[in-house]
Design a protein around this motif. Structure first.
Motif, PDB file in Angstrom:
ATOM      1  N   GLN A 206       1.073  -1.203  -0.111  1.00  0.00           N
ATOM      2  CA  GLN A 206       0.255   0.424  -0.033  1.00  0.00           C
ATOM      3  C   GLN A 206       0.376   0.596  -0.120  1.00  0.00           C
ATOM      4  O   GLN A 206       2.291   1.396   0.620  1.00  0.00           O
ATOM      5  N   TRP A 207       0.410   1.987  -1.053  1.00  0.00           N
ATOM      6  CA  TRP A 207       1.141   3.477  -0.935  1.00  0.00           C
ATOM      7  C   TRP A 207      -0.019   4.525  -0.547  1.00  0.00           C
ATOM      8  O   TRP A 207      -0.703   4.296  -1.040  1.00  0.00           O
ATOM      9  N   VAL A 208       0.232   5.634   0.397  1.00  0.00           N
ATOM     10  CA  VAL A 208      -0.588   6.184   1.570  1.00  0.00           C
ATOM     11  C   VAL A 208       0.143   7.306   1.787  1.00  0.00           C
ATOM     12  O   VAL A 208       1.307   7.903   1.362  1.00  0.00           O
ATOM     13  N   LEU A 209      -0.243   8.526   1.260  1.00  0.00           N
ATOM     14  CA  LEU A 209       0.412  10.028   0.860  1.00  0.00           C
ATOM     15  C   LEU A 209      -0.913  10.736   2.533  1.00  0.00           C
ATOM     16  O   LEU A 209      -1.691  11.087   1.751  1.00  0.00           O
ATOM     17  N   HIS A 218      -5.508   7.223  -0.460  1.00  0.00           N
ATOM     18  CA  HIS A 218      -5.012   6.473  -0.401  1.00  0.00           C
ATOM     19  C   HIS A 218      -4.216   6.631  -2.481  1.00  0.00           C
ATOM     20  O   HIS A 218      -5.288   6.846  -3.210  1.00  0.00           O
ATOM     21  N   LEU A 219      -3.144   6.007  -2.328  1.00  0.00           N
ATOM     22  CA  LEU A 219      -2.444   6.021  -4.061  1.00  0.00           C
ATOM     23  C   LEU A 219      -2.199   4.697  -4.860  1.00  0.00           C
ATOM     24  O   LEU A 219      -3.086   4.605  -6.085  1.00  0.00           O
ATOM     25  N   PHE A 220      -1.930   3.418  -3.491  1.00  0.00           N
ATOM     26  CA  PHE A 220      -1.918   2.275  -4.248  1.00  0.00           C
ATOM     27  C   PHE A 220      -1.895   1.395  -3.755  1.00  0.00           C
ATOM     28  O   PHE A 220      -1.642   1.426  -2.549  1.00  0.00           O
ATOM     29  N   THR A 221      -2.759   0.007  -3.894  1.00  0.00           N
ATOM     30  CA  THR A 221      -3.084  -0.734  -3.367  1.00  0.00           C
ATOM     31  C   THR A 221      -2.574  -2.359  -4.584  1.00  0.00           C
ATOM     32  O   THR A 221      -3.387  -2.563  -5.518  1.00  0.00           O
ATOM     33  N   TYR A 222      -1.932  -2.988  -4.013  1.00  0.00           N
ATOM     34  CA  TYR A 222      -1.340  -4.435  -4.865  1.00  0.00           C
ATOM     35  C   TYR A 222      -1.650  -5.765  -3.112  1.00  0.00           C
ATOM     36  O   TYR A 222      -1.581  -5.027  -2.434  1.00  0.00           O
ATOM     37  N   MET A 232      -5.113   2.625  -7.936  1.00  0.00           N
ATOM     38  CA  MET A 232      -4.259   3.067  -8.015  1.00  0.00           C
ATOM     39  C   MET A 232      -4.837   3.741  -8.624  1.00  0.00           C
ATOM     40  O   MET A 232      -5.499   4.577  -9.375  1.00  0.00           O
ATOM     41  N   ALA A 233      -4.373   5.640  -8.093  1.00  0.00           N
ATOM     42  CA  ALA A 233      -4.385   6.645  -7.883  1.00  0.00           C
ATOM     43  C   ALA A 233      -4.650   7.665  -9.558  1.00  0.00           C
ATOM     44  O   ALA A 233      -3.014   6.396 -10.115  1.00  0.00           O
ATOM     45  N   LEU A 266       3.466   0.794   3.186  1.00  0.00           N
ATOM     46  CA  LEU A 266       3.234  -0.231   4.151  1.00  0.00           C
ATOM     47  C   LEU A 266       3.387  -1.567   3.062  1.00  0.00           C
ATOM     48  O   LEU A 266       2.534  -1.256   2.245  1.00  0.00           O
ATOM     49  N   VAL A 267       4.395  -2.366   3.822  1.00  0.00           N
ATOM     50  CA  VAL A 267       4.707  -4.323   2.974  1.00  0.00           C
ATOM     51  C   VAL A 267       3.891  -5.054   4.208  1.00  0.00           C
ATOM     52  O   VAL A 267       4.701  -4.568   5.511  1.00  0.00           O
TER      53      VAL A 267
END
Length: 489
Positions: A206-209, A218-222, A232-233, A266-267
Motif C-alpha cells: 500500500q502507498w498512502v499520502l 490512498h494512492l496504490f494497493t496491491y 491506483m490513483a 506499507l509492506v
C-alpha cells in the motif's frame, strides 16, 4: 543513542576488546510498564546491543552466545544468516540510531524462517529501526524470538541490571530508504521502497499520502493473495513484475505542488507490517533578473534598481543588494535602504517578488557594481546579477553662467546693430548732428568685427553699460571655472 558497529565487544569497564567473529550495534530497547505509584503507563528505555555473527550457517545457533565475552547489558543475538540487517548499511556506522521495540502480532500465527505454518504462540516479535542521525535513510527489520525451555518467559520486559541474551532471527526487513526526496515541478519521480523476506508468504503493498491538515490519500494497493491491483490513483504507477523481487517503489508522474507530503510505503507479510516514510519536497529554482545591465548617470541623477525574482518554490527566499568595491579583496557592503514587495503566487503554485532601491549617483559610484544576491533552498550556490555603474561629473554652473553671459552680450549687440541705433561719438559729418562714431575701449575686438556705426549720446551710454556688464559676467565665469590655486599646507 548513537550506535557503533565493529568487530569489538565492550566489557563492563567500557573498553573494547577484539572479537573478529561478531559485529555489534548499540541500541535502545523501549518498553512500557505500569507505575506502582501513579498506576499510569510509563516508558522505560534500556541500553541493549544487537549482535550479528560474521559466520553463516545454522550450526552456529548455540555456539555463538557462549563465545561472547561477559557483559552487563542485554543482547539480541541474530542467529539466522539469510537476512543481514546491516547488508545495505555500509557507511557512517558511527552515526546510526538504533531502536528496538516489542511488536504485537495480535496472537496471529506467522510463518517464520525455516518453519511451517502455525508458529508457536510463545514466539516474541520485535522491530529494530535503524536511522541515520543526519536523516539520510532509515531501515526496519523484524526480529523473531523462538522461546526455548529455560529461557526468560517474558522477553519483552527486560529489566535493568539483568544480563539477558535473546536469540532472534530476521525473517523480514525493509531496505534503507531516503527520508526526503526533492524534485521540481512537472517531473517524474520514483519513491523508493524495497524489502527482503525469507519465506513464501505473499505480501500486500500500500502507498498512502499524508498531507498537511491531516488529509490522507490512498494512492496504490496491491494484494499479494490475488496478485491484483485493487486501487491506483491518477498519475501513479508501479511495476508489478518487480514486487516478487522485493521492489515496491512507486512512480509519480508530472509532479504538482499538491503532491507534497509524507508518502508511506506499507509492506505487509501476514500480521507483520513494515512502514517506510518518505517526505516529498517540491523545489523550483528562482529566475533572477535586474531591470538594467549597466548604468551611465550624471552626478546627482537618480535611478531605480529593481531585482525581480520569479518562479520559485517554496516561498522562503533570501535576497539583498550589495555594493561591491573595485578591490575584490574587500567585503561588499550590504545596502540598508532596500524595499521588498510581497510574495505573489502564480497559477502553478510558484512565487514571485522583487527587491528595489533608489540610487542617487555620486562620483564614488563610478566603476562600482551593484549586485542582487539571491539564495534559495533549491540552489547549490546563490544567484548573482550585477549592474555596472558609470558616473560622469555634472556640468558646473559657471560654464552655464559664461554661456549665458556671452549669449546676452551677443544678443544685445545684434539687437542694436539691426535697429540702426549705433552711431559714432567722435565728430563725423557722416553721422549727422547729435551723433558720434562709436568708440569701444572695453571691447576693441568687437569694434573691429562690426562695421562703421553711429550712436546718439544716450545710446552710447546704454551701449557702454551693456559692455561693462557683459565683461563683468564673463570675468566672474572665468574665475569660477579656473580659480586661483590655493597654497597647500
Amino acid at each position: 543513542m548513537h550506535g557503533h558497529l565493529s568487530g569489538l565487544v565492550w566489557n563492563t569497564s567500557g573498553i573494547a576488546t577484539v572479537d573478529p567473529g561478531f559485529r555489534q550495534l548499540l541500541c535502545v530497547f523501549e518498553t512500557s510498564q505500569r507505575s506502582l505509584v501513579s498506576q499510569e503507563m510509563e516508558i522505560i528505555r534500556l541500553n541493549v546491543r544487537l549482535v550479528l555473527s560474521r559466520t553463516q550457517g545454522k550450526d552456529s545457533e548455540r555456539s555463538q552466545p557462549e563465545s561472547l565475552p561477559p557483559d552487563t547489558i542485554p543482547s539480541f543475538v541474530v542467529q539466522e544468516s539469510s537476512l543481514d540487517i546491516l547488508q545495505y548499511i555500509n557507511e557512517d556506522i558511527d552515526m546510526l540510531d538504533c531502536r528496538i521495540n516489542l511488536y504485537s502480532t495480535a496472537n496471529r500465527q506467522i510463518i517464520g524462517p525455516g518453519r511451517e505454518i502455525g508458529g508457536s504462540s510463545a514466539d516474541s516479535w520485535f522491530t529494530c529501526t535503524i536511522k541515520h542521525t543526519a536523516g539520510k535513510y532509515t531501515t526496519t527489520a523484524f526480529l523473531m524470538h523462538n522461546q526455548k525451555e529455560g529461557e526468560n518467559r517474558n522477553p519483552g520486559h527486560l529489566l535493568p541490571g539483568i544480563t539477558e541474551r535473546l536469540h532472534v532471527s530476521v525473517p523480514f526487513l525493509l531496505h534503507p530508504a531516503p527520508t526526503h526526496v526533492h524534485t521540481a515541478l512537472t517531473r517524474d519521480v520514483w519513491m523508493p521502497c524495497a524489502f527482503t523476506k525469507n519465506n513464501p508468504v505473499d505480501v500486500t503493498i500500500q502507498w498512502v499520502l499524508n498531507q498537511k491538515g491531516g488529509h490522507r490519500k490512498h494512492l496504490f494497493t496491491y494484494s499479494g493473495s490475488s496478485k491484483q491491483v485493487e486501487h491506483m490513483a491518477r498519475r501513479v504507477k508501479m511495476v508489478l513484475e518487480e514486487i516478487p523481487k522485493g521492489n515496491a517503489s512507486l512512480l509519480l508522474r508530472n509532479t504538482e505542488i499538491r503532491d507534497e507530503g509524507t508518502y508511506s510505503c506499507l509492506v505487509s507479510m501476514g500480521s507483520l507490517t513494515g512502514e517506510q516514510r518518505i517526505q516529498l519536497q517540491i523545489e523550483e529554482k528562482p529566475i533572477v533578473t535586474v531591470n538594467v545591465d549597466s548604468l551611465s548617470l550624471v552626478e546627482g541623477e537618480q535611478h531605480k534598481l529593481v531585482c525581480s525574482i520569479r518562479h520559485y518554490y517554496p516561498h522562503d527566499v533570501e535576497a539583498q543588494w550589495l555594493r561591491e568595491p573595485k578591490d575584490s579583496q574587500r567585503v561588499p557592503y550590504v545596502l540598508k535602504n532596500v524595499l521588498s514587495s510581497s510574495h505573489q503566487q502564480s497559477s502553478n503554485g510558484t512565487y514571485s517578488s522583487s527587491r528595489y532601491f533608489l540610487l542617487t549617483a555620486s562620483l564614488n559610484d563610478n566603476g562600482h557594481k551593484y549586485t542582487c544576491l539571491v539564495d534559495h533552498q533549491s540552489l547549490q550556490a546563490p544567484i548573482r546579477k550585477s549592474v555596472t555603474v558609470e558616473v560622469k561629473e555634472a556640468t558646473p554652473i559657471a560654464w552655464l553662467l559664461l554661456l549665458l553671459s556671452l549669449t546676452v552680450c551677443l544678443a544685445g549687440t545684434l539687437w542694436y546693430y539691426h535697429k540702426g541705433k549705433l552711431t559714432s561719438r567722435l565728430p563725423n559729418p557722416g553721422c549727422g548732428e547729435g551723433r558720434t562714431l562709436l568708440y569701444q575701449p572695453f571691447s576693441w575686438w568687437l569694434a573691429m568685427a562690426l562695421p562703421r556705426t553711429c550712436v546718439t549720446e544716450l545710446g552710447y551710454k546704454y551701449w557702454e553699460v551693456e559692455v561693462v556688464l557683459c565683461l563683468l559676467l564673463v570675468t566672474i565665469s572665468f574665475f569660477s571655472l579656473f580659480p586661483c590655486p590655493s597654497e597647500e599646507h
